[in-house]
Design an enzyme around this catalytic site. Structure first.
Site, PDB file in Angstrom:
ATOM      1  N   SER A 148     -12.301 -32.390 -12.030  1.00  0.00           N
ATOM      2  CA  SER A 148     -12.675 -32.793 -10.967  1.00  0.00           C
ATOM      3  C   SER A 148     -13.507 -34.413 -12.424  1.00  0.00           C
ATOM      4  CB  SER A 148     -14.111 -32.872 -10.345  1.00  0.00           C
ATOM      5  OG  SER A 148     -14.317 -34.244  -9.811  1.00  0.00           O
ATOM      6  N   TYR A 163     -22.374 -29.561  -8.642  1.00  0.00           N
ATOM      7  CA  TYR A 163     -20.599 -30.135  -8.294  1.00  0.00           C
ATOM      8  C   TYR A 163     -19.986 -30.502  -9.275  1.00  0.00           C
ATOM      9  CZ  TYR A 163     -16.381 -31.799  -6.865  1.00  0.00           C
ATOM     10  OH  TYR A 163     -14.973 -31.677  -5.936  1.00  0.00           O
ATOM     11  N   LYS A 167     -17.748 -28.628 -11.719  1.00  0.00           N
ATOM     12  CA  LYS A 167     -16.938 -29.238 -12.878  1.00  0.00           C
ATOM     13  C   LYS A 167     -16.444 -29.478 -13.880  1.00  0.00           C
ATOM     14  CE  LYS A 167     -14.537 -28.716  -8.691  1.00  0.00           C
ATOM     15  NZ  LYS A 167     -13.568 -28.415  -8.710  1.00  0.00           N
TER      16      LYS A 167
HETATM   17  P1  NDP Z   1     -10.560 -29.454   1.172  1.00  0.00           P
HETATM   18  O1  NDP Z   1     -12.063 -29.474   1.942  1.00  0.00           O
HETATM   19  O2  NDP Z   1      -9.403 -30.690   1.443  1.00  0.00           O
HETATM   20  O3  NDP Z   1      -9.672 -28.717   1.077  1.00  0.00           O
HETATM   21  C1  NDP Z   1     -10.232 -27.201  -0.044  1.00  0.00           C
HETATM   22  C2  NDP Z   1      -9.948 -26.090   0.960  1.00  0.00           C
HETATM   23  O4  NDP Z   1     -10.240 -24.535  -0.148  1.00  0.00           O
HETATM   24  C3  NDP Z   1      -9.533 -25.631   2.460  1.00  0.00           C
HETATM   25  O5  NDP Z   1      -9.310 -25.166   3.021  1.00  0.00           O
HETATM   26  C4  NDP Z   1     -10.963 -24.322   2.018  1.00  0.00           C
HETATM   27  O6  NDP Z   1     -11.004 -23.861   3.578  1.00  0.00           O
HETATM   28  C5  NDP Z   1     -10.891 -23.945   1.097  1.00  0.00           C
HETATM   29  N1  NDP Z   1     -11.880 -23.095   0.317  1.00  0.00           N
HETATM   30  C6  NDP Z   1     -13.481 -23.236   0.579  1.00  0.00           C
HETATM   31  N2  NDP Z   1     -13.481 -22.328   0.154  1.00  0.00           N
HETATM   32  C7  NDP Z   1     -13.212 -21.473  -0.529  1.00  0.00           C
HETATM   33  C8  NDP Z   1     -12.965 -20.077  -0.815  1.00  0.00           C
HETATM   34  N3  NDP Z   1     -14.332 -19.498  -0.952  1.00  0.00           N
HETATM   35  N4  NDP Z   1     -11.795 -18.803  -0.725  1.00  0.00           N
HETATM   36  C9  NDP Z   1     -10.416 -19.630  -0.615  1.00  0.00           C
HETATM   37  N5  NDP Z   1     -10.750 -21.260  -0.151  1.00  0.00           N
HETATM   38  C10 NDP Z   1     -12.174 -21.421   0.080  1.00  0.00           C
HETATM   39  O7  NDP Z   1     -10.589 -30.396  -0.161  1.00  0.00           O
HETATM   40  P2  NDP Z   1      -9.219 -30.722  -1.139  1.00  0.00           P
HETATM   41  O8  NDP Z   1      -7.893 -30.651  -0.920  1.00  0.00           O
HETATM   42  O9  NDP Z   1     -10.456 -31.747  -1.112  1.00  0.00           O
HETATM   43  O10 NDP Z   1     -10.147 -30.500  -3.114  1.00  0.00           O
HETATM   44  C11 NDP Z   1      -9.452 -28.959  -3.560  1.00  0.00           C
HETATM   45  C12 NDP Z   1      -9.995 -29.025  -4.730  1.00  0.00           C
HETATM   46  O11 NDP Z   1      -9.900 -31.036  -5.474  1.00  0.00           O
HETATM   47  C13 NDP Z   1     -11.658 -28.838  -4.540  1.00  0.00           C
HETATM   48  O12 NDP Z   1     -11.684 -28.379  -5.575  1.00  0.00           O
HETATM   49  C14 NDP Z   1     -12.295 -30.030  -4.657  1.00  0.00           C
HETATM   50  O13 NDP Z   1     -13.146 -29.898  -5.641  1.00  0.00           O
HETATM   51  C15 NDP Z   1     -10.943 -30.771  -5.975  1.00  0.00           C
HETATM   52  N6  NDP Z   1     -11.490 -32.269  -6.228  1.00  0.00           N
HETATM   53  C16 NDP Z   1     -11.029 -33.250  -5.115  1.00  0.00           C
HETATM   54  C17 NDP Z   1     -11.894 -34.562  -5.256  1.00  0.00           C
HETATM   55  C18 NDP Z   1     -10.969 -34.810  -3.671  1.00  0.00           C
HETATM   56  O14 NDP Z   1     -12.359 -36.019  -3.779  1.00  0.00           O
HETATM   57  N7  NDP Z   1     -10.732 -34.598  -2.612  1.00  0.00           N
HETATM   58  C19 NDP Z   1     -11.529 -34.734  -6.178  1.00  0.00           C
HETATM   59  C20 NDP Z   1     -11.798 -34.170  -7.454  1.00  0.00           C
HETATM   60  C21 NDP Z   1     -11.288 -32.524  -7.191  1.00  0.00           C
HETATM   61  P3  NDP Z   1     -12.804 -24.345   4.456  1.00  0.00           P
HETATM   62  O15 NDP Z   1     -12.018 -26.247   5.155  1.00  0.00           O
HETATM   63  O16 NDP Z   1     -12.546 -23.261   6.051  1.00  0.00           O
HETATM   64  O17 NDP Z   1     -14.084 -24.159   3.911  1.00  0.00           O
END
Ligand code: NDP
Length: 258
Positions: A148, A163, A167
């Site tokens: 991130s 967080y 990261k």
């Molecule tokens: P979302 O919350 O939209 O999607 C994340 C998905 O991961 C969800 O389906 C969630 O399931 C699943 N998940 C959570 N915990 C686990 C676990 N222990 N094992 C398997 N799956 C899991 O997040 P984003 O798409 O926004 O984020 C994706 C990645 O990008 C993350 O690593 C985030 O930190 C990173 N990121 C995001 C940014 C943003 O602005 N959105 C910016 C920079 C980085 P459930 O919802 O059921 O918990």
């Protein structure tokens, strides 16, 4: 063969953690559009199944859904075994699952701290390690981790020390694995997105009210869209990035430039 043809992923076998929604789903869609067969891995199996069905139908590729919590080594190992059993090999791992908690450092409990580190950092290690074991035996593979821009800057005004620390750890983990596996055909890179409109940001009660402030700070005046991360991941997954390993790709609309 032209460069666009060379960038295609036809026949590659890829798993995406956190693939049910958000960035994972968007990048998985691009992988499928480029011809790859997918495993959509998530704790939310119902949504993962919907995503897999959608990708298979729209792109004439194979896509399966697998339930796995990335913090549990036995579930991660079983997930990778299922991918190999289904597809015979593993070419690309997108270790992307992650969460964010906005809690002042002095109020954070040990359990809250551990949850973020366990999913965001230990989860990426366990997933990359399990994928790496298969890829090292094959002598080829590409691992893409989601870090991130929070690895580079401290986001404001929200308090998210766990967080940010997790990261930053993902970037150094990525570089460490890249060095360990560089001579054995396995590449390891990461992406560092800026604010991206997904459920993590748009639907989080603590983050949603901050979007106007973030946009005011953003050089482009807006958040990114998940689709704006697709092409860099297709590049890293494919055979035009064979000299790229240990790199961190910041895709943040210049947010971290000042
Ligand atoms: P979302 O919350 O939209 O999607 C994340 C998905 O991961 C969800 O389906 C969630 O399931 C699943 N998940 C959570 N915990 C686990 C676990 N222990 N094992 C398997 N799956 C899991 O997040 P984003 O798409 O926004 O984020 C994706 C990645 O990008 C993350 O690593 C985030 O930190 C990173 N990121 C995001 C940014 C943003 O602005 N959105 C910016 C920079 C980085 P459930 O919802 O059921 O918990």
């Amino acid at each position: 063969m032209g460069i666009i043809e060379k960038m295609r992923l036809d026949g590659k076998k890829i798993f995406v953690t956190g693939g049910a929604r958000g960035i994972g789903k968007s990048v998985a869609t691009a992988f499928a559009e480029a011809g790859a067969d997918l495993a959509i891995v998530d704790v939310d199996i119902a949504e993962a199944e919907k995503t897999a069905a959608e990708l298979a139908e729209n792109n004439h590729v194979q896509a399966i859904a697998i339930k796995a919590d990335v913090t549990k080594p036995e579930e991660v190992d079983a997930m990778v075994a299922k991918v190999v059993e289904t597809y015979g090999r593993l070419d690309v791992a997108f270790c992307n699952a992650g969460i964010c908690m906005n809690i002042p450092a002095e109020e954070m409990t040990f359990e809250q701290w551990k949850k973020v580190i366990d999913i965001n950092l230990t989860g990426v290690f366990l997933t990359a390690q399990a994928a790496g074991k298969v890829m090292l035996k094959q002598g080829s593979g590409s691992i893409i981790n989601t870090a991130s821009m929070s690895a580079h800057i401290v986001n404001v005004p929200q308090p998210q020390c766990s967080y940010n620390a997790s990261k930053a750890g993902v970037i150094q983990l990525t570089k460490s694995l890249a060095i360990e596996w560089a001579k054995r055909g396995v590449r390891v890179n990461c992406i560092s997105p800026g604010y991206i409109g997904t459920e993590l940001t748009l639907n989080s009660p603590s983050l949603k009210p901050l979007i106007e402030q973030w946009n005011a700070m953003a050089p482009m005046g807006r958040m990114g869209k998940p689709e704006e991360l697709q092409s860099v991941c297709v590049y890293l997954a494919g055979d035009t990035s064979t000299f790229t390993t240990g790199s961190d790709f910041v895709v943040d609309g210049a947010f971290t430039c000042f």
